[in-house]
Design a protein around this motif. Structure first.
Motif, PDB file in Angstrom:
ATOM      1  N   ARG A  87      29.097  47.809  52.399  1.00  0.00           N
ATOM      2  CA  ARG A  87      29.979  48.262  51.321  1.00  0.00           C
ATOM      3  C   ARG A  87      30.234  47.156  50.304  1.00  0.00           C
ATOM      4  NH1 ARG A  87      34.144  51.701  54.746  1.00  0.00           N
ATOM      5  NH2 ARG A  87      35.068  52.206  52.746  1.00  0.00           N
ATOM      6  N   ALA A  88      29.339  46.160  50.308  1.00  0.00           N
ATOM      7  CA  ALA A  88      29.569  45.005  49.442  1.00  0.00           C
ATOM      8  C   ALA A  88      29.559  45.381  47.969  1.00  0.00           C
ATOM      9  CB  ALA A  88      28.514  43.938  49.706  1.00  0.00           C
ATOM     10  N   ASP A  89      28.863  46.474  47.616  1.00  0.00           N
ATOM     11  CA  ASP A  89      28.774  46.818  46.199  1.00  0.00           C
ATOM     12  C   ASP A  89      30.131  47.208  45.628  1.00  0.00           C
ATOM     13  OD1 ASP A  89      28.647  48.877  47.997  1.00  0.00           O
ATOM     14  OD2 ASP A  89      27.752  50.275  46.561  1.00  0.00           O
ATOM     15  N   ARG A  90      31.113  47.493  46.497  1.00  0.00           N
ATOM     16  CA  ARG A  90      32.419  47.908  45.975  1.00  0.00           C
ATOM     17  C   ARG A  90      33.419  46.757  45.912  1.00  0.00           C
ATOM     18  NH1 ARG A  90      33.253  52.828  49.850  1.00  0.00           N
ATOM     19  NH2 ARG A  90      35.390  52.732  49.099  1.00  0.00           N
ATOM     20  N   LEU A  91      32.996  45.565  46.310  1.00  0.00           N
ATOM     21  CA  LEU A  91      33.918  44.428  46.256  1.00  0.00           C
ATOM     22  C   LEU A  91      34.143  43.998  44.812  1.00  0.00           C
ATOM     23  CD1 LEU A  91      32.662  42.155  49.180  1.00  0.00           C
ATOM     24  CD2 LEU A  91      34.344  43.970  49.216  1.00  0.00           C
ATOM     25  N   ASP A  92      35.341  43.499  44.555  1.00  0.00           N
ATOM     26  CA  ASP A  92      35.664  43.033  43.207  1.00  0.00           C
ATOM     27  C   ASP A  92      34.838  41.786  42.894  1.00  0.00           C
ATOM     28  OD1 ASP A  92      37.470  43.004  40.822  1.00  0.00           O
ATOM     29  OD2 ASP A  92      37.881  41.016  41.632  1.00  0.00           O
ATOM     30  N   PRO A  93      34.064  41.789  41.800  1.00  0.00           N
ATOM     31  CA  PRO A  93      33.155  40.647  41.559  1.00  0.00           C
ATOM     32  C   PRO A  93      33.901  39.326  41.361  1.00  0.00           C
ATOM     33  CG  PRO A  93      32.653  42.490  40.101  1.00  0.00           C
ATOM     34  CD  PRO A  93      33.914  42.838  40.804  1.00  0.00           C
ATOM     35  N   ALA A  94      35.003  39.332  40.610  1.00  0.00           N
ATOM     36  CA  ALA A  94      35.669  38.057  40.311  1.00  0.00           C
ATOM     37  C   ALA A  94      36.190  37.395  41.574  1.00  0.00           C
ATOM     38  CB  ALA A  94      36.805  38.299  39.329  1.00  0.00           C
ATOM     39  N   VAL A  95      36.802  38.206  42.445  1.00  0.00           N
ATOM     40  CA  VAL A  95      37.354  37.644  43.690  1.00  0.00           C
ATOM     41  C   VAL A  95      36.222  37.172  44.588  1.00  0.00           C
ATOM     42  CG1 VAL A  95      38.702  38.177  45.738  1.00  0.00           C
ATOM     43  CG2 VAL A  95      39.403  39.074  43.527  1.00  0.00           C
ATOM     44  N   THR A  96      35.162  37.982  44.682  1.00  0.00           N
ATOM     45  CA  THR A  96      34.027  37.594  45.528  1.00  0.00           C
ATOM     46  C   THR A  96      33.396  36.304  45.026  1.00  0.00           C
ATOM     47  OG1 THR A  96      33.646  39.950  45.712  1.00  0.00           O
ATOM     48  CG2 THR A  96      31.992  38.525  46.647  1.00  0.00           C
ATOM     49  N   ARG A  97      33.356  36.151  43.704  1.00  0.00           N
ATOM     50  CA  ARG A  97      32.744  34.947  43.135  1.00  0.00           C
ATOM     51  C   ARG A  97      33.508  33.704  43.594  1.00  0.00           C
ATOM     52  NH1 ARG A  97      32.642  36.381  37.591  1.00  0.00           N
ATOM     53  NH2 ARG A  97      30.957  37.821  38.121  1.00  0.00           N
ATOM     54  N   LEU A  98      34.843  33.760  43.478  1.00  0.00           N
ATOM     55  CA  LEU A  98      35.669  32.626  43.916  1.00  0.00           C
ATOM     56  C   LEU A  98      35.487  32.385  45.414  1.00  0.00           C
ATOM     57  CD1 LEU A  98      37.728  30.633  42.893  1.00  0.00           C
ATOM     58  CD2 LEU A  98      39.511  32.285  43.377  1.00  0.00           C
ATOM     59  N   GLY A  99      35.517  33.500  46.179  1.00  0.00           N
ATOM     60  CA  GLY A  99      35.375  33.378  47.625  1.00  0.00           C
ATOM     61  C   GLY A  99      34.042  32.768  48.002  1.00  0.00           C
ATOM     62  N   MET A 100      32.977  33.186  47.345  1.00  0.00           N
ATOM     63  CA  MET A 100      31.646  32.692  47.693  1.00  0.00           C
ATOM     64  C   MET A 100      31.524  31.198  47.386  1.00  0.00           C
ATOM     65  SD  MET A 100      28.940  33.613  49.100  1.00  0.00           S
ATOM     66  CE  MET A 100      27.465  32.679  49.440  1.00  0.00           C
ATOM     67  N   ALA A 101      32.095  30.783  46.248  1.00  0.00           N
ATOM     68  CA  ALA A 101      32.030  29.355  45.922  1.00  0.00           C
ATOM     69  C   ALA A 101      32.705  28.540  47.018  1.00  0.00           C
ATOM     70  CB  ALA A 101      32.695  29.099  44.578  1.00  0.00           C
TER      71      ALA A 101
END
Lengths: 241, 320, 509
Positions: free
Chosen positions: C218-232
């Motif tokens: 279900r990753a396509d429904r994650l919020d991109p901005a939050v995921t970006r910070l989390g991934m960094a």
């Protein structure tokens, strides 16, 4: 609990959390740092408890109690013991009177005498870090603005300040306090963002943190035995020479 | 109502001018009792003023108008501030001009006048005191402005009357993190502005530690009386400001005379309470080294900044 | 496969080492109480092999079933083995078997030199299996929070292994290790929390919001901005444990101070385990954000790490630290492979993990023998190893040759695969400088090892310069490791299905 009182209490707990992080940077007395850390742990538990009461999730209250016991009780107790081990144990004999000069540099173990970054500069840095946290947390708040997520920058700011303490302090205990501040910030972020991670993860994380502090406690003792102090500046034997 | 407003302004100035030396005497008395001394009595500052006013005015050779005007300017600016600030009532004819930034600027004007006077004497002490005072002032002003900014965000105005009236209507506001942090930052700034321990010791005449006393070392007679009165008024006004920002309850918002009277009594009680607290704290605190003052003020600056930041990201519905 | 079977297979890699650790912990307490004088049984020394054997057997059985029948789960999806975790389990099992087979010899040497006693040996035997158990849990847990807990647990367990001697250097290494790793990995937890937050906001229930299969689906429904910070934060955090810049400073210190077999484990598999967690997050982030973001992060981190390790390899004078920096170099090659991210390159990167684990184990274990023989870790004081001890010199030399990426060892095949895939995938701008830096590291490593291994024997007369024979028991695991590494390089055989299954998972298909 009314929504107004809920917001008020939550904000108050977050404010105390952030204030404690700042005081950790401000104070040099290690015993005070440990006490501040206990207060911060209590504020963290308060955040969890307020959220639990507000969302009527009683499991969260249990988590809050656990967090409170660990972070306001056990961990500060361990750190106090690590501090006290020096005075209780085989302390260095006082130097002969002839060498005791009033202008001798204070090398006592109880204070952070010469931090890597001086206190005024670290406070200004903390101010900048808070602004950075505010900027970094904007997408987090925008995703789901509630009173709890609006306080998310506090969690991130505490994380950043904790990291800064880790970098800018020379005493072993001060570094441990920095590490725990960092950890408190992360836990606060978890509570504010999503009312805490699942219980099994929370349990594992708490256990890990407890063990890490125990390990650092033992290493502090060994450091005293090997180096005669806990000044991390002495740790410079390993390098690429 | 307008009449009551004028009465309020007049009463504020009278209370501040008349009460400031009493406050100073009261604080010295509290200190003395805590230290186990009998003390000179609450009226001693007034007796000092009377004694000094009877003396002949003397100015050092070579001093110019800066030296002579500074005491007057100090007392005058502080009196104007006392008139402007909604200490007893938020509805006075001048409350529209009671801007916090104006208040801070007026207080700073007094400080600068005194520092110029210190420089004007041309003595080593005067210059040293002036330089120290300016160092501290330079560090305090941003803190005060930031703290002011923080308390003005929820109201959307830097008008003191509006801020205090807003707080009376939302009693929970000072208990919010932003409010608490701002008040804490202001408290440190007030200590520094008023030249109290731990930043400056008002009772010292030790060369190494003097700040305020070094600047006014050359004053004598009526000028000295004015300087003393001026600094006591500053303390009273600053404590009053702190009290009305932290706990504004009781300040009259309407136009009735009995309420105004009650407000004045409460003002005196609040200020006296703060003064007592400060005096008691001074017994236990030590003055910090001059080199550590920036540390203390950087801390209070940080608190003020956190207050501003917190009032942005912690403003839930209850505070709005 | 019945549920009981799968539960057994997934439990064994964690439970058997834990049981071994508990048994030795009891013996440790007893030995510590008795003053640590009583010598241990010869038999119990080899009982340590039970734990890695259990891991390896479970991994082999799982490897036979997972590629064809799909992932295996147990305990209500708490534990889960897919192609990636089975491949990594296989690597951990193999490397642990080699390292623990070298342990009795290492401990005997330490005891002969008076560096340790029975209590120390029992502590070693208690902590190493616990370390293995934590790594296996990190590989098998389906919940990303539990993965984090297990990886942090490896730090705690190995702290006392790094600081096993109470000397100044070993205390220093242990302190830096615990502080930098714990703080670094705390950032990864913050990243995990942010992903959890994004998942909760995307409507995933609390119980499965950290469950990797659910998140990946279900990753396509994650919020991109939050995921970006989390991934960094995740890249920074798990990168710390994987020896990637900027939180890498613990690695050379810890690897040079730990006992040789533990160094082998910490260098050969621990960074790879941490990197596996990173790969799992990458799958989520790639779906949520597109591949560009993680690719840029990983490529930048990989190039910086490569720069740093190549520069420090050039100036290195300590052979254990040299091997540690070589680990950083190889981890950055693997990270570069992950940045490229096509299935072919991912299988090359996973193969590189395996080859590097085996070769580095042999190199570290033989460096332990060299240290015992010569009593120094200075490169300049070790000359003519081949002449003095032909077997040891040959094994060490061949291990470094494998690490240099020469055929027939598998690192050659995997490095070529990564480079080719990189040019094919349009990442030439990253691969070209990386290639230059790898060549630089190659030259430094090759030159220094050549000086150690080759050359005339040192003039006789000093202790430790007598001719030395390695002995069959000590040589067996080292030779086995080299043979396995070479075998992987020539033919994958039955493993190719598993490797392509694992690569498909990491490539997000």
């Amino acid at each position: 609990m009314t929504s107004g009182a809920y917001t008020q209490l939550l904000d108050l707990a977050c404010g105390v959390l952030l204030l404690c992080a700042v005081v950790v940077l401000w104070q040099r007395e290690l015993a005070v740092l440990v006490r501040v850390l206990a207060v911060q742990g209590a504020a963290l538990a308060a955040i969890a408890a307020v959220l639990g009461v507000h969302e009527r999730r009683w499991g969260l209250l249990v988590v809050a109690a656990g967090v409170g016991v660990l972070r306001a009780g056990v961990l500060p107790y361990l750190l106090r013991r690590a501090l006290g081990a020096r005075t209780g144990g085989a302390a260095d004999p006082p130097p002969p009177a002839a060498y005791r000069s009033p202008y001798r540099e204070d090398v006592s173990e109880a204070r952070e005498t010469r931090p890597v970054v001086n206190v005024a500069a670290s406070l200004v840095t903390a101010a900048l870090l808070t602004l950075l946290a505010y900027a970094a947390a904007r997408p987090l708040v925008a995703l789901h603005p509630t009173p709890a997520t609006r306080a998310l920058p506090v969690g991130l700011a505490v994380v950043l300040v904790g990291f800064f303490v880790l970098v800018a302090r020379r005493r072993a205990i001060a570094q441990v306090v920095g590490f725990l501040t960092l950890d408190n910030g992360i836990t606060a972020t978890a509570f504010l963002a999503a009312s805490g991670v699942p219980p099994i993860v929370e349990l594992g994380v708490s256990f890990d943190v407890l063990l890490a502090v125990l390990v650092l406690h033992v290493l502090t003792t060994r450091m005293r035995a090997a180096f005669g102090g806990t000044d991390l500046d002495d740790l410079r034997e390993l390098s690429d020479r | 109502m307008s009449g009551v407003g004028y009465v309020a302004v007049g009463a504020q100035v009278v209370v501040v001018v008349g009460g400031a030396p009493v406050l100073g005497g009261w604080m010295r008395q509290v200190r003395a009792r805590l230290e186990g001394r009998a003390g000179a009595g609450v009226g001693q500052p007034w007796r000092d003023v009377r004694k000094l006013l009877r003396k002949e005015a003397v100015t050092p050779v070579g001093t110019g108008p800066a030296f002579r005007l500074a005491p007057l300017l100090l007392v005058a600016t502080t009196a104007v501030v006392a008139a402007l600030m909604p200490l007893a009532s938020t509805r006075t004819p001048v409350s529209g001009s009671a801007d916090l930034i104006l208040v801070v600027a007026l207080l700073a004007l007094g400080t600068v006048a005194l520092a110029l006077a210190g420089l004007d004497t041309g003595t080593a002490f005067g210059g040293m005191g002036a330089s120290r005072e300016m160092t501290i002032a330079a560090l305090v002003e941003p803190t005060i402005l930031l703290a002011v900014f923080a308390v003005s965000i929820p109201v959307g105005s830097t008008n003191l009357a509006a801020i205090i009236a807003g707080t009376i209507h939302h009693p929970a506001r000072p208990a919010s993190p932003a409010g608490l942090l701002a008040v804490a930052a202001l408290a440190v700034a007030v200590l520094a502005e008023a030249g109290r321990i731990p930043v400056d010791n008002p009772a010292t005449h030790l060369e190494l530690t003097m700040v305020h006393e070094a600047m006014v070392l050359e004053y004598a007679g009526p000028d000295l009386a004015l300087v003393e009165l001026g600094s006591q008024m500053r303390l009273a006004v600053l404590l009053g400001l702190l009290g009305s920002l932290a706990a504004p309850w009781g300040t009259a918002t309407g136009g009735s005379l009995p309420l105004l009277g009650l407000a004045l009594v409460l003002l005196v009680v609040k200020t006296a309470l703060l003064g007592t607290l400060l005096a008691a704290a001074e017994v236990f605190w030590a003055k910090v080294r001059l080199f550590k003052v920036p540390e203390l003020l950087a801390g209070s600056f940080l608190l003020a900044l956190l207050a501003v930041v917190a009032s942005y990201f912690l403003t839930g519905e209850a505070v709005r | 496969m019945t549920p009981t079977d799968s539960a057994l297979l997934l439990t064994a890699p964690v439970a058997v080492p834990l049981a071994a650790a508990a048994a030795h912990a009891v013996a440790w307490r007893r030995a510590a109480a008795s003053g640590g004088t009583a010598p241990g049984h010869r038999l119990t020394q080899w009982a340590g092999l039970l734990a890695p054997a259990a891991i390896l057997v479970s991994a082999v059985v799982l490897a036979a079933s997972v590629p064809s029948h799909g992932p295996v789960t147990a305990y209500g999806r708490l534990l889960r083995a897919d192609g990636l975790s089975v491949w990594m389990l296989l690597v951990v099992g193999a490397v642990a078997l080699l390292a623990l087979a070298a342990s009795p010899g290492y401990l005997a040497g330490e005891r002969a030199a008076g560096h340790t006693d029975e209590a120390g040996a029992q502590r070693y035997h208690a902590l190493v299996p616990a370390f293995l158990a934590a790594m296996c849990l990190a590989l098998l847990a389906a919940n990303l929070g539990v993965v984090w807990v297990a990886i942090e647990a490896t730090t705690i367990v190995t702290a006392f292994l790094v600081g096993h001697r109470h000397t100044r250097t070993s205390v220093e290494a242990a302190w830096k290790y615990v502080v930098i790793c714990s703080a670094g990995i705390a950032l990864a937890f913050l990243g995990t929390v942010l992903v959890y937050y994004a998942a909760r906001q995307a409507g995933v229930s609390e119980a499965s919001a950290l469950d990797w299969p659910t998140l990946a689906a279900r990753a396509d429904r994650l919020d991109p901005a939050v995921t970006r910070l989390g991934m960094a934060l995740v890249v920074l955090g798990f990168g710390a444990k994987a020896g990637l810049v900027p939180l890498h400073a613990w690695l050379p210190d810890a690897h040079s101070q730990a006992p040789a077999p533990v160094s082998a484990l910490m260098s050969g598999v621990l960074p790879a385990v941490s990197f596996t967690a990173l790969l799992r997050f990458k799958v989520i982030a790639d779906t949520a954000l597109g591949t560009g973001y993680t690719r840029a992060l990983l490529a930048a981190v990989a190039l910086l790490t490569l720069c740093l390790s190549a520069a420090l390899l050039l100036a290195q004078r300590d052979y254990k630290r040299m091997l540690a920096y070589s680990s950083m170099e190889h981890m950055s090659v693997i990270a570069l492979g992950a940045a490229i991210g096509s299935p072919a390159v991912m299988s090359a990167a996973l193969l590189h993990i395996a080859g590097h684990g085996l070769a580095k184990t042999v190199a570290f274990c033989s460096s332990g023998h060299i240290l015992r023989l010569r009593g120094t870790t200075r490169i300049g004081r070790v000359r003519g190893l081949l002449a003095q001890s032909p077997a040891l010199g040959a094994v060490f030399g061949l291990a470094v040759v494998a690490l240099l990426g020469m055929p027939p060892f598998s690192l050659f095949a995997s490095e070529v695969g990564i480079v080719r895939g990189g040019y094919a995938g349009g990442l030439g701008w990253a691969v070209s400088p990386a290639l230059a830096l790898v060549l630089l590291a190659f030259a430094a490593l090759g030159y220094r090892t050549g000086r150690m291994v080759l050359g005339p024997p040192q003039p006789a007369g000093r202790p430790g310069d007598a001719p030395h024979a390695l002995g069959a028991v000590a040589a067996a695991p080292l030779v086995a490791g080299l043979v396995a590494c070479a075998a992987l390089g020539t033919a994958l055989g039955p493993l190719s299905d598993l490797l392509s299954a694992a690569a498909a998972i990491t490539a997000g298909r």
